[in-house]
Design an enzyme around this catalytic site. Structure first.
Site, short mmCIF file in Angstrom:
data_model
loop_
_atom_site.label_atom_id
_atom_site.label_comp_id
_atom_site.label_asym_id
_atom_site.label_seq_id
_atom_site.Cartn_x
_atom_site.Cartn_y
_atom_site.Cartn_z
N ASN A 159 33.17 25.85 41.15
CA ASN A 159 32.11 26.53 40.43
C ASN A 159 32.66 27.17 39.15
OD1 ASN A 159 29.96 27.99 39.53
ND2 ASN A 159 29.69 29.21 41.36
N ASP A 160 33.36 28.26 39.31
CA ASP A 160 33.83 29.02 38.14
C ASP A 160 34.66 28.17 37.17
OD1 ASP A 160 32.61 31.30 39.04
OD2 ASP A 160 34.36 31.97 40.17
#
Lengths: 467, 103
Positions: A395-396
């Protein structure tokens, strides 16, 4: 019984073999040979130690028995440990090195004549300084690694534990250790020695508790480095070249890895140490945004269709994939795609796993050939020329906000440019933010298709739909 | 004037840091996890000190306090040596080129 000079030469040889062991890791082809060099180096060091002592009392039986006992336990762990648990294992092993350093330092302090360091109450000044530094660093490594182990294992919450005055307390304790070592050298008093060790144990705990789960790759590398410095400290005490060389190697290795990990997260080493990152969880305004923005979501069929019609696919795996144990299903999916003459590569962010290089090991375990796996800087330009980016459990590390919003906590962090692909598939359970606690604007883009499901189940469904 | 042997050891130490620096930078990032496990294994060469301590007890009392700490350190270091090298080996086996994947 061999002479001190001869054994010193053998220790040097084992030190050189350890250097070659690390050198071998520059490529997977030479790495196994490197590991054998390391083993030979260790055998030489242990054999020479026995030979240099010479006069064997009955206690040698116990030495061998304990060596075997430790060996059996170690082998058992090595064969049983799942690859997802490597970070815990390494943290656990660091704690053992730390504690062993403490024990050896204590043994040397209690029986200095065995090590030619003088006699009780009259230990050579330099030796006393070396052994107390070795013991202190070892103790910090031990208790710090235990905390890291507990956090990684999930026994202790990954959330940072902070309180006011924490850093001052650490500073004061650190200074106290040095003051105590000074008085220890002056008085040779046993109580100072024990206090140094006790305070160091406490410092280790205090150093690691404020550091959040997201920074664990840095912590493990840092403790790796500490374990090396502890070994070097003991090496100076014992005047042993093999230990000094090894300690220096491990110390600098851990330091470099910490640096690489910090850079991969665009965090300064100091800010990681001070901790507290990830404590402020998703603020309320990000939640509002989630409600407002439209999200395109799809199912396995859509994903399979998209990928079947692509000519190149880049897989972006994250730790979520490993948690869901989806790597084997993923490889199956890739095999199917390759049969359709679709070019598939893997893009790995340096902090994709829980420790440096963790994701590479997980993929290697799933029989993904290592020449299909690329590091961030090698593959980032390829996204623009690819059809589909398949983001699974990450994600990040894909969040474009790191490039655009200077106010974002992850601004400046190198990220994978998945948004440049024609279409992006996101396998995720929900829209919840990742470790850094920030929303990913990629979810709301036109070329993004969210696949809300468990990573393993979704991948398996895609495999079925690819037929 | 004679140079203190400590200076020689310090020289070895500093030079080894430099060797470590260059060698570790040349390690491929995909092998960083095996790097950590193997550094773990080799730092357990601290067992050398443990063995000396354990065997230092006098023949009529092989379990004095000092040697007991030596014995304990032997167990810890042995777990690390065997565990570290074997788990590294296990990981590196996975990086073998698969024959059927070659063309």
């Amino acid at each position: 019984m061999i002479s001190a000079n001869l054994s010193a030469i053998f220790y040097l040889i084992s030190g050189i073999l350890f250097i070659l062991a690390l050198r071998g890791l520059s490529s997977p082809d030479t790495s196994r040979q490197g590991n054998y060099f390391g083993i030979i180096g260790m055998v030489i060091a242990i054999a020479v130690t026995f030979l240099s002592i010479g006069n064997f009392s009955t206690s040698i039986i116990y030495v061998f028995l304990l060596l075997m006992l430790g060996g059996v336990v170690g082998s058992f762990i090595a064969f049983r440990i799942p690859m997802t648990a490597m970070p815990e294992l390494v943290a656990g092993f660091h704690s053992l090195v730390g504690l062993a350093a403490v024990f050896v330092a204590i043994a040397a302090f209690l029986n200095p004549s065995a090590f030619n360091l003088g006699s009780i109450g009259d230990i050579k000044l330099a030796s006393l300084i070396e052994m107390s530094i070795g013991a202190a660093v070892g103790a910090i490594t031990f208790s710090g690694s235990i905390i890291a182990f507990l956090k990684l294992r999930g026994i202790m919450s990954g959330a940072p534990i902070t309180f006011t005055g924490q850093h001052y307390l650490n500073l004061i304790l650190g200074i106290t250790i040095f003051v105590l070592i000074f008085y220890l050298c002056k008085s040779q008093s046993e109580s100072f020695f024990w206090t140094v060790i006790a305070i160091s144990f406490l410092v280790g705990v205090l150093l690691i508790i404020p550091i959040g789960g997201a920074d664990m790759p840095v912590v493990i590398s840092m403790l790796n480095s500490y374990s090396g410095w502890a070994a070097a400290g003991i090496g100076f005490t014992l005047e042993n070249t093999a230990l000094i060389i090894t300690g220096a190697l491990v110390g600098s290795s851990g330091a470099i890895l910490s640096y690489i990990m910090c850079k991969a997260m665009n965090r300064s080493f100091i800010s990681v140490i001070l901790g507290g990152f990830g404590a402020d969880n998703s603020s309320s305004d990000t939640k509002d945004k989630q409600d407002q923005k439209p999200v395109k979501s799809g199912n396995a069929e859509d994903a399979a269709f998209l990928m079947k019609n692509a000519s190149s696919v880049i897989i972006v795996p994250g730790y979520g994939m490993a948690v869901a144990q989806a790597q084997h299903a993923l490889r199956e999916m890739v095999d199917k795609l390759k049969k359709n003459d679709i070019k598939v590569t893997y893009a790995i962010h340096p902090v994709a796993g829980r420790m440096p290089g963790h994701m590479n090991v997980l993929l290697a375990e799933a029989n993904v050939p290592y020449d299909e796996v690329f590091e961030l800087e090698d593959i980032n330009n390829d996204f623009a020329n690819s059809d589909v980016a398949f983001v699974i459990g990450a994600n990040d590390v894909t969040n474009p906000v790191a490039k655009t919003d200077p106010k974002s906590p992850i601004f400046g962090m190198p990220v994978l440019d998945v948004e440049k692909c024609k279409s992006v598939l996101f396998v995720k359970r929900s829209l919840s933010p990742g470790y850094a606690g920030i929303d990913n604007e990629l979810f709301y883009r036109d070329n993004t298709l969210m696949l809300f499901a468990d990573a393993k189940k979704m991948t398996e469904d895609i495999v079925k739909n690819l037929d | 004037m004679e140079i203190d042997p400590f200076i020689f050891r310090l020289s070895i130490f500093i030079l080894s840091i430099f060797i470590g620096y260059y060698v570790v930078w040349s390690v491929t990032p995909s092998l960083h996890t095996p790097l950590m496990s193997v550094t773990n294994a080799i730092s357990s060469v601290i067992i050398v000190g443990a063995i000396i301590a354990a065997l230092a007890g006098s023949s009529n009392n092989i379990f004095d306090t000092s040697s007991i700490f030596g014995f304990l350190a032997i167990i810890l270091a042995a777990v690390n040596i065997f565990g570290g090298f074997l788990v590294t080996q296990r990981m590196l086996q996975m990086y073998k080129k698969k024959k059927n994947n070659k063309k």
